[in-house]
Scaffold this active site. Structure first.
Site, PDB file in Angstrom:
ATOM      1  N   CYS A 123      43.517  48.971  47.761  1.00  0.00           N
ATOM      2  CA  CYS A 123      43.440  48.164  46.400  1.00  0.00           C
ATOM      3  C   CYS A 123      42.929  46.793  46.666  1.00  0.00           C
ATOM      4  O   CYS A 123      42.694  45.845  45.576  1.00  0.00           O
ATOM      5  CB  CYS A 123      44.586  48.276  45.719  1.00  0.00           C
ATOM      6  N   HIS A 258      44.198  43.487  40.364  1.00  0.00           N
ATOM      7  CA  HIS A 258      44.043  44.800  40.761  1.00  0.00           C
ATOM      8  C   HIS A 258      44.759  45.759  39.420  1.00  0.00           C
ATOM      9  O   HIS A 258      45.763  45.382  39.180  1.00  0.00           O
ATOM     10  CB  HIS A 258      44.779  45.192  41.914  1.00  0.00           C
ATOM     11  N   ASN A 289      43.316  53.455  37.140  1.00  0.00           N
ATOM     12  CA  ASN A 289      43.533  52.615  38.796  1.00  0.00           C
ATOM     13  C   ASN A 289      42.510  53.121  39.689  1.00  0.00           C
ATOM     14  O   ASN A 289      42.643  54.293  39.918  1.00  0.00           O
ATOM     15  CB  ASN A 289      44.790  52.884  39.237  1.00  0.00           C
TER      16      ASN A 289
END
Length: 333
Positions: A123, A258, A289
């Site tokens: 990420c 993120h 996500n």
């Protein structure tokens, strides 16, 4: 007399010219995922802020998503594709160990024979890629670079896993980075804490799967551990990035962390004491996500919805598997 080597130098400064995006074709609501994890729409919304997430068709790969996002970023940048001489792809979901996603994408978008390589920082991968593009251009190793975060996480999710399965989506975001007369990318604060690598990552290896010792590897996480680390430790990194850039939170126009969890995003903003004027990326609500793709996807959406942000400063910070992190302040195109 010893011959003297030529050591190139490049532009004094760099900036992001444009963003591109590609999201999975299918919106997957919470109701479609709750039965295998014995949960509810309300539970997922309260814990993550996610209403739907996007997932790609079975025949769409992370490579396809990356190429589409890169093509849009290049078109918007005004830089001819054949002038792109570096393609950097951040991903943890390359369907093959080799060749790299980047080499295939460079060919598809018309950037051959650009240098091309993939990086795996989960990420934080997009922030890492921007840092490397900035350094390559200022060192004279490249003139223009495309940085892409791309993931098809639906390929590595266990639908019965309550720790992470309902979080994940598919997509790609890309930027074109090039020389600038003024600073457009601030110093990158990056690092890792591999001592806690088991907190989030793949639960098995491909060789274990090959040998029949384990099922297909999927992503897992220790939710409370990751939450505490993200909120308390990553806020310190965000503050360092702001300080290193020579600005204050009041100078920011946008904050794009993120897209891990809406509670983490909200706590981030609270801890940083961001003024109400700062627009916060909350793409997770409808995209989910998307690991390395989440920051450019969220920024792309912010710029679509808030064109007045153009020219403003954005703090972006990535953090994830392997407890790898990276943050920098950038000028929005």
């Amino acid at each position: 007399m010893t011959p003297q080597l030529i050591q190139p130098t490049g532009a004094a400064h760099t900036r992001i010219y444009s963003y591109g995006a590609a999201r999975g074709q299918n919106a997957v609501p919470n109701e479609d995922l709750i039965e295998p994890i014995d949960s509810s729409d309300e539970w997922i919304r309260q814990r993550t802020g996610i209403i739907t997430r996007v997932r790609a068709d079975a025949d769409t790969s992370a490579i396809d998503l990356a190429a589409d996002a890169a093509a849009e970023a290049i078109e918007r940048s005004g830089i001819p594709a054949d002038k792109i001489d570096a393609v950097i792809v951040a991903t943890i979901s390359n369907p093959k160990q080799t060749p790299s996603v980047s080499a295939i994408v460079a060919d598809r978008v018309g950037a051959n024979p650009a240098a091309a390589y993939d990086l795996n920082a989960a990420c934080a991968g997009f922030a890492y890629g921007v840092a490397q593009a900035d350094a390559l251009i200022r060192a004279g190793a490249a003139h223009y670079a495309v940085v892409i975060g791309t993931e098809k996480l639906s390929d590595v999710v266990d639908p019965t896993d309550r720790s992470i399965s309902f979080l994940l989506g598919d997509g790609a975001g890309a930027v074109v980075v090039g020389p600038s007369e003024t600073p457009g990318i601030g110093p990158t604060i990056w690092g890792s804490d591999g001592s806690k690598a088991d907190a989030v990552g793949m639960n098995h290896t491909l060789t274990e799967f090959r040998d029949g010792l384990a099922p297909w590897p999927t992503l897992r996480q220790e939710g409370p551990t990751v939450f505490r680390w993200a909120v308390w430790e990553m806020v310190k990194v965000a503050r360092q990035a702001i300080e290193a850039a020579g600005i204050t939170p009041d100078d920011l126009a946008a904050f794009v962390p993120h897209q891990a969890n809406m509670r983490i995003i909200d706590e981030f903003a609270k801890q940083l004491k961001l003024p109400e004027s700062v627009v916060i990326g909350r793409d997770i609500e409808t995209t989910g996500n998307t690991s390395a793709a989440s920051i450019p996807l969220a920024t792309h959406r912010l710029l679509e919805e808030h064109p007045e942000l153009s020219g403003g400063l954005a703090l972006q910070i990535g953090f994830g598997a392997g407890l790898v992190f990276g943050a920098q302040v950038v000028v929005l195109p």
